[in-house]
Design a protein around this motif. Structure first.
Motif, PDB file in Angstrom:
ATOM      1  N   GLY A  84       0.830  -1.212   0.000  1.00 47.45           N
ATOM      2  CA  GLY A  84       0.000   0.000   0.000  1.00 47.45           C
ATOM      3  C   GLY A  84       0.863   1.261   0.000  1.00 47.45           C
ATOM      4  N   ILE A 105      -7.582   2.641  -5.454  1.00 47.55           N
ATOM      5  CA  ILE A 105      -7.559   2.646  -3.986  1.00 47.55           C
ATOM      6  C   ILE A 105      -8.831   3.308  -3.425  1.00 47.55           C
ATOM      7  CG2 ILE A 105      -6.376   3.685  -1.986  1.00 47.55           C
ATOM      8  CD1 ILE A 105      -3.731   2.945  -3.251  1.00 47.55           C
ATOM      9  N   PHE A 137       0.399  -7.993   0.928  1.00 54.12           N
ATOM     10  CA  PHE A 137       0.654  -8.676  -0.345  1.00 54.12           C
ATOM     11  C   PHE A 137       1.005 -10.142  -0.065  1.00 54.12           C
ATOM     12  CE2 PHE A 137       2.975 -10.279  -3.866  1.00 54.12           C
ATOM     13  CZ  PHE A 137       2.458  -9.645  -4.966  1.00 54.12           C
ATOM     14  N   ARG A 139      -2.608  -9.942  -2.088  1.00 55.98           N
ATOM     15  CA  ARG A 139      -4.003  -9.697  -1.709  1.00 55.98           C
ATOM     16  C   ARG A 139      -4.957 -10.568  -2.516  1.00 55.98           C
ATOM     17  NH1 ARG A 139      -3.121  -5.077   1.417  1.00 55.98           N
ATOM     18  NH2 ARG A 139      -4.858  -3.667   1.492  1.00 55.98           N
ATOM     19  N   ARG A 190     -13.545  -2.647   0.899  1.00 49.96           N
ATOM     20  CA  ARG A 190     -12.269  -3.343   1.168  1.00 49.96           C
ATOM     21  C   ARG A 190     -12.518  -4.650   1.926  1.00 49.96           C
ATOM     22  NH1 ARG A 190      -8.300   0.345   4.106  1.00 49.96           N
ATOM     23  NH2 ARG A 190      -6.772  -1.163   3.383  1.00 49.96           N
TER      24      ARG A 190
HETATM   25  N1  LIG Z   1      -1.311  -5.926  -2.947  1.00 49.21           N
HETATM   26  C1  LIG Z   1      -1.968  -4.744  -2.874  1.00 49.21           C
HETATM   27  C2  LIG Z   1      -1.898  -3.944  -1.747  1.00 49.21           C
HETATM   28  C3  LIG Z   1      -2.597  -2.771  -1.711  1.00 49.21           C
HETATM   29  N2  LIG Z   1      -3.338  -2.397  -2.761  1.00 49.21           N
HETATM   30  C4  LIG Z   1      -4.124  -1.145  -2.747  1.00 49.21           C
HETATM   31  C5  LIG Z   1      -5.571  -1.428  -2.414  1.00 49.21           C
HETATM   32  C6  LIG Z   1      -5.587  -1.255  -0.924  1.00 49.21           C
HETATM   33  O1  LIG Z   1      -6.896  -1.011  -0.462  1.00 49.21           O
HETATM   34  C7  LIG Z   1      -4.662  -0.041  -0.780  1.00 49.21           C
HETATM   35  C8  LIG Z   1      -4.097   0.186   0.569  1.00 49.21           C
HETATM   36  O2  LIG Z   1      -3.302  -0.925   0.968  1.00 49.21           O
HETATM   37  P1  LIG Z   1      -2.899  -1.096   2.531  1.00 49.21           P
HETATM   38  O3  LIG Z   1      -2.095   0.075   2.907  1.00 49.21           O
HETATM   39  O4  LIG Z   1      -4.187  -1.178   3.252  1.00 49.21           O
HETATM   40  O5  LIG Z   1      -2.149  -2.386   2.619  1.00 49.21           O
HETATM   41  O6  LIG Z   1      -3.648  -0.269  -1.747  1.00 49.21           O
HETATM   42  C9  LIG Z   1      -3.389  -3.200  -3.884  1.00 49.21           C
HETATM   43  O7  LIG Z   1      -4.078  -2.868  -4.864  1.00 49.21           O
HETATM   44  N3  LIG Z   1      -2.702  -4.350  -3.929  1.00 49.21           N
END
Ligand SMILES: Nc1ccn([C@H]2C[C@H](O)[C@@H](COP(=O)(O)O)O2)c(=O)n1
Ligand SMILES: Nc1ncnc2c1ncn2[C@@H]1O[C@H](COP(=O)(O)OP(=O)(O)OP(=O)(O)O)[C@@H](O)[C@H]1O
Ligand SMILES: [Mg+2]
Length: 240
Positions: A84, A105, A137, A139, A190
């Motif tokens: 992220g 996002i 990751f 995800r 989410r």
């Molecule tokens: N593997 C990933 C990680 C993150 N994202 C995008 C979509 C998430 O809602 C956003 C924020 O991530 P976080 O800080 O909550 O780990 O980033 C993605 O598309 N793919």
């Protein structure tokens, strides 16, 4: 760089033939060893790579992944790569993919895997460390397969911070870091994405015996006491 020279053994061939043949072989070995070192020094052949120790850090939004990663870094010397954060860095730098990433996002959706994996790869390759915490990751199954195809390294450990939904929503709404996705509407999306796309990845690693599930309720320190023995065990194992 985690690409390091680890062994010269591949230059040494084994032989079970006669004494003369063995002596000749030793001479050849010495020659090829010297040639091998010289060629590596000249950059003619690539150095052997040391496989990095990879930990994937999974869990729903607000389950405390980032918070625990800070403690793991302090205690066990990992390099923390938050997918992220890497994507937010792209948005902030106005890169070609920035607008697409921001929209994705905001929608609570997942950015195409190629984009995320390339960012992870870049940071891994420019790091001096060989222990990585890859937070948020993979995800999705697509994320997992893409990492496997591009980076070709299996994770050693997969942590899953298992937190009740109600608690995750409360934490995200109180986070106060100005994130565009920290609002009730996006959090609901989410959570749906987590259940539909991330849980299958968690099950995948569970079936392969790589998953360590942490009950992510209690104080930050209490939660870390569940995490600590996992890495301590790996350290003891590595020390023999
Ligand atoms: N593997 C990933 C990680 C993150 N994202 C995008 C979509 C998430 O809602 C956003 C924020 O991530 P976080 O800080 O909550 O780990 O980033 C993605 O598309 N793919
Ligand atoms: N054990 C805990 N108890 C209460 N609050 C916590 C706990 N752990 C973390 N928090 C707080 O909850 C919020 C979310 O934590 P954090 O950012 O670590 O979650 P995350 O899993 O990385 O979320 P995201 O996937 O959205 O990036 C932060 O404000 C953090 O300070
Ligand atoms: Mg986080």
């Amino acid at each position: 760089m985690w690409r390091r020279v680890v062994s010269l053994s591949s230059f040494i061939s084994s032989s079970r033939t006669s004494f003369v043949a063995q002596t000749a072989s030793r001479l050849n070995t010495c020659e090829s060893l010297t040639t091998g070192i010289a060629q590596q020094a000249k950059g003619v052949i690539a150095p052997k790579e040391k496989t990095p120790f990879i930990t994937f850090v999974l869990g729903g939004p607000g389950s405390g992944k980032g918070t625990q990663c800070i403690k793991i870094v302090e205690t066990f010397g990992f390099t923390h790569l938050s997918a992220g954060d890497l994507l937010r860095r792209e948005i902030a730098s106005n890169s070609a993919d920035g607008a697409m990433i921001l929209n994705t996002i905001k929608e609570g959706k997942i950015v195409p895997s190629q984009v995320t994996v390339k960012l992870i790869q870049k940071d891994m390759e420019s790091s001096d460390n060989d222990k990585f915490l890859i937070d948020g990751f993979p995800r999705t199954e697509e994320n997992r397969v893409s990492f496997d195809q591009i980076i070709s390294v299996e994770p050693n450990v997969v942590l899953f911070f298992d937190c009740p939904e109600e608690e995750m929503v409360k934490r995200v709404l109180n986070r106060n870091q100005g994130r565009v996705d920290d609002n009730l509407e996006t959090i609901k999306k989410r959570l749906q994405v987590f259940e539909a796309l991330s849980l299958p990845v968690i099950n995948y690693y569970s079936q392969r015996g790589k998953l360590y599930t942490i009950k992510a309720i209690g104080t930050e320190d209490e939660i870390f006491e569940q995490v600590r023995p996992i890495f301590t065990a790996f350290e003891l194992h590595a020390a023999g």
